[in-house]
Structure formats: C-alpha cells, structure tokens
Design a protein around this motif. Sequence first.
Motif, PDB file in Angstrom:
ATOM      1  N   THR A   1       0.928  -1.297  -0.035  1.00 20.92           N
ATOM      2  CA  THR A   1       0.038  -0.023  -0.078  1.00 20.92           C
ATOM      3  C   THR A   1       0.510   1.446   0.174  1.00 20.92           C
ATOM      4  O   THR A   1       2.387   1.246   0.018  1.00 20.92           O
ATOM      5  CB  THR A   1      -0.917   0.258   0.955  1.00 20.92           C
ATOM      6  OG1 THR A   1       0.010   0.173   2.762  1.00 20.92           O
ATOM      7  CG2 THR A   1      -1.642  -1.589   1.245  1.00 20.92           C
TER       8      THR A   1
ATOM      9  N   GLY B   1       0.594   5.634   0.599  1.00 25.59           N
ATOM     10  CA  GLY B   1      -0.072   6.956   1.137  1.00 25.59           C
ATOM     11  C   GLY B   1      -0.729   6.704   2.956  1.00 25.59           C
ATOM     12  O   GLY B   1      -0.450   5.997   3.244  1.00 25.59           O
ATOM     13  N   LEU B   2      -1.930   7.614   2.881  1.00 25.93           N
ATOM     14  CA  LEU B   2      -2.687   7.539   4.154  1.00 25.93           C
ATOM     15  C   LEU B   2      -2.400   5.781   4.386  1.00 25.93           C
ATOM     16  O   LEU B   2      -2.628   5.590   5.818  1.00 25.93           O
ATOM     17  CB  LEU B   2      -4.188   7.994   3.686  1.00 25.93           C
ATOM     18  CG  LEU B   2      -5.359   7.938   5.381  1.00 25.93           C
ATOM     19  CD1 LEU B   2      -4.329   8.999   5.495  1.00 25.93           C
ATOM     20  CD2 LEU B   2      -6.156   7.747   4.210  1.00 25.93           C
ATOM     21  N   THR B   3      -3.375   4.895   3.625  1.00 25.90           N
ATOM     22  CA  THR B   3      -3.496   3.710   4.159  1.00 25.90           C
ATOM     23  C   THR B   3      -2.710   2.724   4.500  1.00 25.90           C
ATOM     24  O   THR B   3      -2.498   2.628   5.663  1.00 25.90           O
ATOM     25  CB  THR B   3      -3.660   2.456   2.418  1.00 25.90           C
ATOM     26  OG1 THR B   3      -4.976   3.406   1.920  1.00 25.90           O
ATOM     27  CG2 THR B   3      -3.799   1.102   2.662  1.00 25.90           C
TER      28      THR B   3
ATOM     29  N   LEU C   1       0.012   4.648   5.854  1.00 29.72           N
ATOM     30  CA  LEU C   1       0.510   5.586   7.544  1.00 29.72           C
ATOM     31  C   LEU C   1      -0.903   4.700   8.336  1.00 29.72           C
ATOM     32  O   LEU C   1      -0.346   4.691   9.290  1.00 29.72           O
ATOM     33  CB  LEU C   1      -0.224   7.001   6.700  1.00 29.72           C
ATOM     34  CG  LEU C   1       0.955   8.406   8.119  1.00 29.72           C
ATOM     35  CD1 LEU C   1       1.947   7.834   7.548  1.00 29.72           C
ATOM     36  CD2 LEU C   1      -0.131   8.987   7.287  1.00 29.72           C
ATOM     37  N   MET C   2      -2.229   4.417   7.993  1.00 30.10           N
ATOM     38  CA  MET C   2      -2.897   3.950   8.909  1.00 30.10           C
ATOM     39  C   MET C   2      -2.631   2.558   9.567  1.00 30.10           C
ATOM     40  O   MET C   2      -2.594   2.109  10.431  1.00 30.10           O
ATOM     41  CB  MET C   2      -4.204   4.256   8.143  1.00 30.10           C
ATOM     42  CG  MET C   2      -4.619   5.365   8.308  1.00 30.10           C
ATOM     43  SD  MET C   2      -5.121   6.381   9.493  1.00 30.10           S
ATOM     44  CE  MET C   2      -5.153   5.403  11.023  1.00 30.10           C
ATOM     45  N   LEU C   3      -1.887   1.821   8.604  1.00 34.62           N
ATOM     46  CA  LEU C   3      -1.306   0.625   8.677  1.00 34.62           C
ATOM     47  C   LEU C   3      -0.190   0.578   9.344  1.00 34.62           C
ATOM     48  O   LEU C   3      -0.217  -0.296  10.287  1.00 34.62           O
ATOM     49  CB  LEU C   3      -1.001  -0.553   7.380  1.00 34.62           C
ATOM     50  CG  LEU C   3      -2.189  -0.867   6.280  1.00 34.62           C
ATOM     51  CD1 LEU C   3      -1.709  -1.388   5.088  1.00 34.62           C
ATOM     52  CD2 LEU C   3      -3.117  -1.819   7.089  1.00 34.62           C
TER      53      LEU C   3
ATOM     54  N   LEU D   1       0.538   2.611  12.166  1.00 32.23           N
ATOM     55  CA  LEU D   1      -0.021   2.717  13.102  1.00 32.23           C
ATOM     56  C   LEU D   1      -0.607   1.857  13.791  1.00 32.23           C
ATOM     57  O   LEU D   1      -0.411   1.307  14.949  1.00 32.23           O
ATOM     58  CB  LEU D   1      -0.151   4.196  12.719  1.00 32.23           C
ATOM     59  CG  LEU D   1      -1.648   4.970  14.006  1.00 32.23           C
ATOM     60  CD1 LEU D   1      -0.068   5.868  14.493  1.00 32.23           C
ATOM     61  CD2 LEU D   1      -2.535   5.522  13.161  1.00 32.23           C
ATOM     62  N   ALA D   2      -1.555   0.915  12.979  1.00 31.67           N
ATOM     63  CA  ALA D   2      -2.708   0.166  13.319  1.00 31.67           C
ATOM     64  C   ALA D   2      -1.941  -0.805  13.899  1.00 31.67           C
ATOM     65  O   ALA D   2      -2.425  -1.608  14.851  1.00 31.67           O
ATOM     66  CB  ALA D   2      -3.712  -0.026  12.418  1.00 31.67           C
TER      67      ALA D   2
ATOM     68  N   MET E   1      -9.890  16.310   2.808  1.00 25.56           N
ATOM     69  CA  MET E   1      -8.641  15.213   2.058  1.00 25.56           C
ATOM     70  C   MET E   1      -8.766  14.837   1.068  1.00 25.56           C
ATOM     71  O   MET E   1      -7.799  14.591   0.175  1.00 25.56           O
ATOM     72  CB  MET E   1      -8.574  14.131   2.980  1.00 25.56           C
ATOM     73  CG  MET E   1      -7.685  13.927   4.561  1.00 25.56           C
ATOM     74  SD  MET E   1      -6.906  13.007   5.834  1.00 25.56           S
ATOM     75  CE  MET E   1      -5.602  11.907   4.971  1.00 25.56           C
TER      76      MET E   1
ATOM     77  N   GLU F   1       3.252  14.291   1.852  1.00 20.00           N
ATOM     78  CA  GLU F   1       2.781  14.119   2.658  1.00 20.00           C
ATOM     79  C   GLU F   1       3.459  14.320   3.770  1.00 20.00           C
ATOM     80  O   GLU F   1       2.842  14.788   5.318  1.00 20.00           O
ATOM     81  CB  GLU F   1       1.404  12.881   2.698  1.00 20.00           C
ATOM     82  CG  GLU F   1       2.414  11.148   2.291  1.00 20.00           C
ATOM     83  CD  GLU F   1       1.811  10.457   2.164  1.00 20.00           C
ATOM     84  OE1 GLU F   1       2.555   9.513   2.255  1.00 20.00           O
ATOM     85  OE2 GLU F   1       0.738  10.235   1.368  1.00 20.00           O
TER      86      GLU F   1
ATOM     87  N   ALA G   1      -9.839   6.190   6.592  1.00 15.03           N
ATOM     88  CA  ALA G   1      -9.234   5.548   5.395  1.00 15.03           C
ATOM     89  C   ALA G   1      -9.507   4.179   5.331  1.00 15.03           C
ATOM     90  O   ALA G   1      -9.913   4.278   4.177  1.00 15.03           O
ATOM     91  CB  ALA G   1      -7.991   4.599   6.320  1.00 15.03           C
TER      92      ALA G   1
ATOM     93  N   PHE H   1      -8.473  -2.378  15.971  1.00 11.29           N
ATOM     94  CA  PHE H   1      -6.958  -1.909  15.103  1.00 11.29           C
ATOM     95  C   PHE H   1      -6.950  -3.395  14.259  1.00 11.29           C
ATOM     96  O   PHE H   1      -6.524  -3.742  13.403  1.00 11.29           O
ATOM     97  CB  PHE H   1      -5.675  -2.070  15.803  1.00 11.29           C
ATOM     98  CG  PHE H   1      -6.464  -0.103  15.875  1.00 11.29           C
ATOM     99  CD1 PHE H   1      -5.800   0.596  15.966  1.00 11.29           C
ATOM    100  CD2 PHE H   1      -6.245   0.036  18.036  1.00 11.29           C
ATOM    101  CE1 PHE H   1      -5.524   1.982  16.101  1.00 11.29           C
ATOM    102  CE2 PHE H   1      -6.163   1.173  18.556  1.00 11.29           C
ATOM    103  CZ  PHE H   1      -6.133   2.256  17.273  1.00 11.29           C
TER     104      PHE H   1
ATOM    105  N   ILE I   1      -7.487  -2.949  10.264  1.00 13.44           N
ATOM    106  CA  ILE I   1      -5.876  -3.578   9.765  1.00 13.44           C
ATOM    107  C   ILE I   1      -6.902  -4.668   8.033  1.00 13.44           C
ATOM    108  O   ILE I   1      -6.145  -4.521   6.701  1.00 13.44           O
ATOM    109  CB  ILE I   1      -4.639  -4.465  10.502  1.00 13.44           C
ATOM    110  CG1 ILE I   1      -4.174  -3.761  11.261  1.00 13.44           C
ATOM    111  CG2 ILE I   1      -4.066  -5.865   9.049  1.00 13.44           C
ATOM    112  CD1 ILE I   1      -3.135  -4.170  12.017  1.00 13.44           C
TER     113      ILE I   1
ATOM    114  N   LEU J   1      -8.908  -2.612   5.271  1.00 10.61           N
ATOM    115  CA  LEU J   1      -7.926  -1.841   4.808  1.00 10.61           C
ATOM    116  C   LEU J   1      -7.198  -2.683   3.311  1.00 10.61           C
ATOM    117  O   LEU J   1      -6.722  -2.387   2.556  1.00 10.61           O
ATOM    118  CB  LEU J   1      -6.804  -1.230   5.423  1.00 10.61           C
ATOM    119  CG  LEU J   1      -7.588   0.200   6.396  1.00 10.61           C
ATOM    120  CD1 LEU J   1      -6.004   0.336   7.239  1.00 10.61           C
ATOM    121  CD2 LEU J   1      -7.860   1.178   4.860  1.00 10.61           C
TER     122      LEU J   1
ATOM    123  N   PRO K   1      -7.839  -1.568  -0.021  1.00 12.81           N
ATOM    124  CA  PRO K   1      -6.429  -0.811   0.150  1.00 12.81           C
ATOM    125  C   PRO K   1      -7.512   0.572   0.243  1.00 12.81           C
ATOM    126  O   PRO K   1      -6.456   1.398   0.840  1.00 12.81           O
ATOM    127  CB  PRO K   1      -5.477  -0.416  -0.452  1.00 12.81           C
ATOM    128  CG  PRO K   1      -5.322  -2.000  -0.828  1.00 12.81           C
ATOM    129  CD  PRO K   1      -7.006  -2.540  -1.245  1.00 12.81           C
TER     130      PRO K   1
END
Lengths: 327, 286
Positions: free
Chosen positions: A115, A117-119, A121-123, A125-126, B30, B93, B232, B269, B273, B276, B280
């Motif tokens: 992935t 970008g934002l995805t 980043l979030m992964l 973090l998670a 965003m 970013e 997201a 979380f 995951i 996502l 994605p």
Amino acid sequence: MEQPAYQNPLRTGAMRPAELLPWLAAGSGFFLFPDYLQLGAQILIMVLFAMSLDMILGYAGIVSLGHAALFGTGAYTAGILSAHIGWSEPLSGLVIAGLVAGVVGLVCGAVILYTRGLTLLMLTLAVTILLQELANEQEHWTGGDDGLQGVVMQPLFGVFEFDLYGRTAYLYALAVLFVVFLAARAIVNSSFGQSLRGIRENERRMHAIGCPVYRQMLRAYTIAAVMAGVAGALLAQTTEFVALDVLSFERSGDVMIMLILGGTGRLYGAFIGAPLYMILQDQLAKLSPEYWLFGIGALLVATILYAPEGMLGLAERLRAWVRREDS
Amino acid sequence: MINSLVSIAFDGLAFAMVLFIISVGLSVTMGLMGFVNLAHGMFAMLGGYIAVSFIRELGVPFLLGAPLGCVAVALISVVLERTLYRRLYGGDELQQVLLTIGLVFMGIAVCTFLWGPLNVQLDVPSYLKGQVDLGFRRFPTYRTFIILVSFAVIIALWYGFERTLLGAKVRAAVDNQRMAETVGINIRRLFTLTFALGSALAALGGALGTEILGLTPTYALEYLVYFLIVVAVGGLGSLRGAFAASLILGVVDTAGKYYLPAFGAFFIFAVTIILLLWRPQGFYAR
C-alpha cells in the motif's frame, strides 16, 4: 550552480573529516558530562532509532507512523530474555532482539508495503497500537501497564558491570551505534542504497527501468527493523526495565520529529535531531510540560516552513550562501 | 442478553454518529486537496472547549453554545488554512503530517494552559438529562438527542452534497481536480469553504460528544486515530464510506469494550487492518 562531482557510490571506505565530528562530540561527552551519562546513553539510543527510521523514510521514502513497533519488539525481546528465560548476556541478547525485530519487520513489511500514502500510514499505526494492546494484555510476559521488571544484565564481556552512573551503558551504546552506523553507511552508499533513492524520487520510473521496487523496499524495511530492534534492546538492557511506552504512537512520533529536525536522507540528521530534541525536552519539561509541548510544536512548524531539510539542510544552505558571497 | 445487545447497539450508534460528524469534514478535505490534516482532532477538541466556555462563563443557553463553538472554530481554521496549510498544498504528505502534528502539540499546550489538564464536563440542561421512553425501552435522553441531531446533520449533508451547486462542485473536484479547474471551478476558494465547513462540523461533533469522548487536552491525539481510521477505511472524499466506516468502528469498539475490556482497543485495530488489506483504498474509493 556548481554541479557536485560524480562520486563512485561503491567507494565508501574513507570518511571525510567532518564526519568525525559527531563521534568526537559523543566521545568527549563521556568526559565532559559525567553526571548525565544515563541521559547521554538514552540520547545515543534514540540516535540509533532515528537513523533506522532514516533508512526507510529518508532513503526509501516510506512514511511510517509505526516505527515504535519494531523498537518495542526489540526492547521486549531483550527484556523477556533476561527476566523470564534468564538469558542475561548483553551482546547475544542484542543480536537475538535485532533478529526478532527483523523477522517482525519482514512479515509486517511484506503486507503493508503493497500500500501507499494514507493507507500505509494507517497500517503502520494500527500495527503498533495492536502490539501495544497485546503487550498490555499479556501481563504475565510483559508486566503490562507496570512495565517489565526483573531485567538483569551480566557484565559486558564478563568484565564491565552496568553501573549506576551509566558509564558502561554510555560506552556500550556508543560502540553499538558506531558499528551499526558503519553498516548503515555502507548500505546507503551501495548500489542498493542508490536504488532506494531512486524509488523515493520516482517510483514509476524505477519500475520502468526494471528495478524490483517492492523487493528493494522490503529489504530496506527489514534492515531498518533490525536497527530499530537493536536500539530498543539497548534501551531495555541499559535501563534494565521495559515500559509499555516503547510501543506507543508517541514514540513513533517523537523519533520522526527528531529525524525531521536533524534532516532526512543523510544518516547524520539523527545525530543532530535526537540530542536537540531530548536535551530541550529534559530542560523545558522541568519548567512545565506545556512549555515543552508548545516549544516543540512551534519548532516543528518553523522547521517545516523555513527549513524543510532540517538543521543539516539549513547548514548546507548557509555554507552555499557564504561561498557565493566569497566568490 | 437482548437487553445488553440493544444497549451496545444504541451506545455504538451514538458513538458512531459523533465519529461521523467529526470525521466527515476530514474525509472531504483530504479527498479534495489530498492534504493529510492531523490537526482535525484539535478542531473537534476546540469546539468542545469553546462551547463549554460559552455555556459556563457567559451563560449562553446550551442549544446556542455548540453553534457558537462551530463558528469560532471555523474562523480559526480559515486563518490557519490561509496562513499555513496553503503553503504545503501539493507538497509531500510527510511535511503536511509534521506541520499539523506541530499545530496539535501547540494546541494541546494552549488548551492545558487555558482549561487545565483535567476532564471538563459539558453541563447538560435538565430537559436533556435522564431517560426517555421510546415505547419498547427507555434510553438515555442525551444520547438520543445526539443521534437525532446527527441524523439531521446527515440529511442536510446529503442534500448539500447531492442536490446543490456547491456539492456538485465539491464532487467534481474530488473526482478530477484538473478537469474541475478547467471548467472554471475555483478550487482554492472551494477548498477554503469546505475546510471551514468541515472544521465547523468537527467542532459540532466535539461539543456534542464530550459526554461520550470526554474532554481533556490530549483529546486531539487520543481520538485522532479513530478519525483517521474512518477516513482511510471509508475512502477519501466519500460520505457513504465515512458513514459505513463510522458505524462499523462505533459498534465494534463499543462491543469490544463491553465484552472484553482487557483487550482495550485491540479489536478496532485488528478490524482496521483487515478492512484496509481487503480494500486498500477504502470502501468507496473515488
């Protein structure tokens, strides 16, 4: 503008004189501030941690908000080895912790690097928060919220005891940092390091010229994971304690801020950013935590607006400007 | 058993609605500018604090305090957008992340200085206290009020997004910015406007949600992760996506904390995951 002369990236043996400066500073720190060696050791550890983030962020351009996951994995591995298994020899513990973090990095990286970008980043973090919740829940192994107690270290090489003043801790951290730095320097200057820079600058073009982008990124991520794990293990070993915050989102944020303050993509940024951040924190937080938070926030905003390349970038611009004035 | 399930569904819905109102602005801005605004949680927090101050210090009635907070936050956000954010549009970013994190730190410090580090309670008027009978069961009045207000906001948003010229412009710009500019849409002005609206909504959610989320200076960081997950998982710039993601997040989090409190936030979380990795780009990627 004068173009920099082409340097053969594979020839990395000799160090420029300026490159010795941080090491001289760190070495003299041992003699100049004997009362602050515990803090000094922690600064050196954060330098190592920030340098590992530089590998993926500064060179490969992977923006991760979860680098603490790997730092914490290393810290808990080293801590649990000693507290539960009775393996208290520091050097082998360090190696094992680095390897475990490397495996975790390889597995996580294999998934998240699909992935962007934002995805991404979030992964990242998670994953960190997931690990933290897990560590919090597995109290038997990690001590949960109270932290992991009972970490004991045997003397280094069987000779040098870890003392209260942090003398051994400081020199141990410095030596490990130096060894890892030499390895990292060789890696970023190799053709592999060049391909990482290429990916950072233009990923599509690297695809087009046949670079295995995903594999190179995963390699970089794994190497950075080992470095972060070693840094975490150093913290656990030198403080003989592991707190839950080694896995926190805040730590991921802190290390990124340190790196940005110093400057990314040059390995040495970590040597400026980490001491600056930690010494400021030590001094300002004594006055009041709000001052510290406001100060670091303002410094961050100012850095992004006026010195996006960090302190080292600022120094380079200054030098270029002075030279132009001369000629 | 049924009773606790209904409670979880109800509390989860109330939480989800607060999440949606706060996050929807972030999702749209965003999607529109690709700007990673980590200070969005701070706007929600400020909305809560300002509303509390209006109600407590100035004696403004409850139903007026929250809208005043929205207006104040919208103004603050426009000033920040014009002076700071604008300089990093189209930049990478990482810089946006760090600039806004810096703002969050400063915001937390200022809020601690002004309102103290402890939890601040919003004084709910007596007609919103207690329980309300909905025929088959009694529910807490205030949370019912939150859900009703949220439904009203959602309908208004849907109407604005799908049926007005402004909404059409925003959708066009999210889909294809260059094309939208080519047909004469002023993207910059549009963005300032949506940014202000999104911040005002965040402030509204912040003010309404203090009963559920609490209100301390670290709010801005603590819940930021939740708002980002909504964006997201839902997909950038998608109202439907943000709504679906809020619902899942709100209910899963409430149920997890009810049945397995030892695991804390573990479930959301894990779910994040999985979602996502499955999608994605989020549920409704544009």
